[in-house]
Design a protein around this motif. Sequence first.
Motif, mmCIF file in Angstrom:
data_model
loop_
_atom_site.group_PDB
_atom_site.id
_atom_site.type_symbol
_atom_site.label_atom_id
_atom_site.label_comp_id
_atom_site.label_asym_id
_atom_site.label_seq_id
_atom_site.Cartn_x
_atom_site.Cartn_y
_atom_site.Cartn_z
ATOM 1 N N ALA A 39 -14.479 64.215 -21.942
ATOM 2 C CA ALA A 39 -14.670 64.230 -20.491
ATOM 3 C C ALA A 39 -16.118 64.440 -20.083
ATOM 4 O O ALA A 39 -16.448 64.354 -18.900
ATOM 5 C CB ALA A 39 -13.805 65.322 -19.871
ATOM 6 N N ASP A 40 -16.983 64.728 -21.043
ATOM 7 C CA ASP A 40 -18.381 65.050 -20.747
ATOM 8 C C ASP A 40 -19.251 63.810 -20.901
ATOM 9 O O ASP A 40 -19.558 63.388 -22.014
ATOM 10 C CB ASP A 40 -18.862 66.156 -21.691
ATOM 11 C CG ASP A 40 -20.284 66.610 -21.392
ATOM 12 O OD1 ASP A 40 -20.857 66.162 -20.368
ATOM 13 O OD2 ASP A 40 -20.814 67.422 -22.179
ATOM 14 N N LEU A 41 -19.652 63.234 -19.765
ATOM 15 C CA LEU A 41 -20.520 62.059 -19.782
ATOM 16 C C LEU A 41 -21.979 62.424 -19.552
ATOM 17 O O LEU A 41 -22.823 61.559 -19.409
ATOM 18 C CB LEU A 41 -20.060 61.049 -18.721
ATOM 19 C CG LEU A 41 -18.647 60.490 -18.900
ATOM 20 C CD1 LEU A 41 -18.332 59.487 -17.812
ATOM 21 C CD2 LEU A 41 -18.465 59.879 -20.279
ATOM 22 N N GLY A 42 -22.272 63.739 -19.471
ATOM 23 C CA GLY A 42 -23.653 64.184 -19.319
ATOM 24 C C GLY A 42 -24.249 63.855 -17.974
ATOM 25 O O GLY A 42 -25.449 63.614 -17.859
ATOM 26 N N LEU A 43 -23.440 63.868 -16.912
ATOM 27 C CA LEU A 43 -23.901 63.403 -15.600
ATOM 28 C C LEU A 43 -24.171 64.529 -14.605
ATOM 29 O O LEU A 43 -24.551 64.252 -13.475
ATOM 30 C CB LEU A 43 -22.855 62.454 -14.999
ATOM 31 C CG LEU A 43 -22.544 61.206 -15.825
ATOM 32 C CD1 LEU A 43 -21.442 60.402 -15.157
ATOM 33 C CD2 LEU A 43 -23.786 60.354 -16.029
ATOM 34 N N GLY A 44 -23.967 65.774 -14.983
ATOM 35 C CA GLY A 44 -24.141 66.873 -14.040
ATOM 36 C C GLY A 44 -25.585 67.318 -13.911
ATOM 37 O O GLY A 44 -26.484 66.832 -14.599
ATOM 38 N N CYS A 45 -25.802 68.289 -13.016
ATOM 39 C CA CYS A 45 -27.134 68.878 -12.857
ATOM 40 C C CYS A 45 -27.025 70.398 -12.807
ATOM 41 O O CYS A 45 -27.943 71.073 -12.345
ATOM 42 C CB CYS A 45 -27.834 68.338 -11.614
ATOM 43 S SG CYS A 45 -26.936 68.624 -10.064
ATOM 44 N N GLY A 46 -25.917 70.932 -13.271
ATOM 45 C CA GLY A 46 -25.687 72.364 -13.291
ATOM 46 C C GLY A 46 -24.339 72.638 -13.918
ATOM 47 O O GLY A 46 -23.693 71.729 -14.458
ATOM 48 N N GLY A 89 -13.633 64.201 -15.740
ATOM 49 C CA GLY A 89 -12.835 65.427 -15.787
ATOM 50 C C GLY A 89 -13.532 66.640 -16.370
ATOM 51 O O GLY A 89 -12.887 67.673 -16.572
ATOM 52 N N ASN A 90 -14.834 66.570 -16.615
ATOM 53 C CA ASN A 90 -15.523 67.649 -17.315
ATOM 54 C C ASN A 90 -15.345 69.017 -16.647
ATOM 55 O O ASN A 90 -14.855 69.969 -17.257
ATOM 56 C CB ASN A 90 -17.014 67.308 -17.425
ATOM 57 C CG ASN A 90 -17.753 68.188 -18.417
ATOM 58 O OD1 ASN A 90 -17.187 68.641 -19.406
ATOM 59 N ND2 ASN A 90 -19.023 68.434 -18.162
#
Length: 281
Positions: free
Chosen positions: A60-67, A89-90
């Motif tokens: 579920a982790d596509l590395g798209l967050g900023c926090g 879904g991360n």
Amino acid sequence: MTQEETLKAIVKEKYSQIALQDKEYNAASCCGATGCCGGDEVYNIMSDDYTQLEGYNADADLGLGCGIPTAFAQMKEGDTVIDLGSGAGNDAFVARKIVGPTGKVIGIDFSEAMLEKARTNADKVGFNNVEFRLGDIEQMPVAANRADVVLSNCVLNLVPNKPAVFAEILRVLKPGGHFSISDIVLQGELPGKWKEVAELYAGCVSGAIQKEEYLRIIKQTGFANITVQKEKTIVIPDELLQEYLTADEMETYKNGSVKILSITVYAEKPAACCTPGAGCC
């Protein structure tokens, strides 16, 4: 099509493409010895490491967050949580671990490709207290006063009408509920040409607004106890800057006062009045 509709279409298209790729592909910079070719590194240069969190699901982790808003959201067992722009879904999967079997997590995303990926990820591990709904976070497919907590990770900066989203968050939160949102904001004026580049808009940069304006919108919407829980400066690699700026423009940017910031913000929906007409609302 209005400018707002055009921008939303750009974001939807780009993130639908990313949903079909794995994290390693998204995270791999193609700026190397062979030169820059452009690509998806713009989407992940702001992401934080989730791998040590309970409930983490690598698929579920596509590395798209900023926090990591889940680390600050003060969720508890039995809470109902809404994750805005839930992607694959991360954050939703980390949240469901915290709220437990008596809790509920609702992810909302307007990309069918992202929803399909999130639902597949949930089905693989048999999660039954998390669901993903197709919808626009400016008009959430959720009843009023439904959520104890609202989460979002690097999504609201992509939405042209930010006041509409915060108004919706206020609507769906229960009285006394709260949100924790990680987002990209600015200090100082971003070079004008960046705002015209679709890749940067979908990559969270040129859709960002001033930090003071962002916090003002939250306050004007009616939230209380507004707190910046975390703040960090985002450093854009030279290889990426070169794709959009001339050498002189790069020098001006790097030596100037402009900052791209990741902030995690907490705020509460005021509790309902205990006595009608008491004036406490």
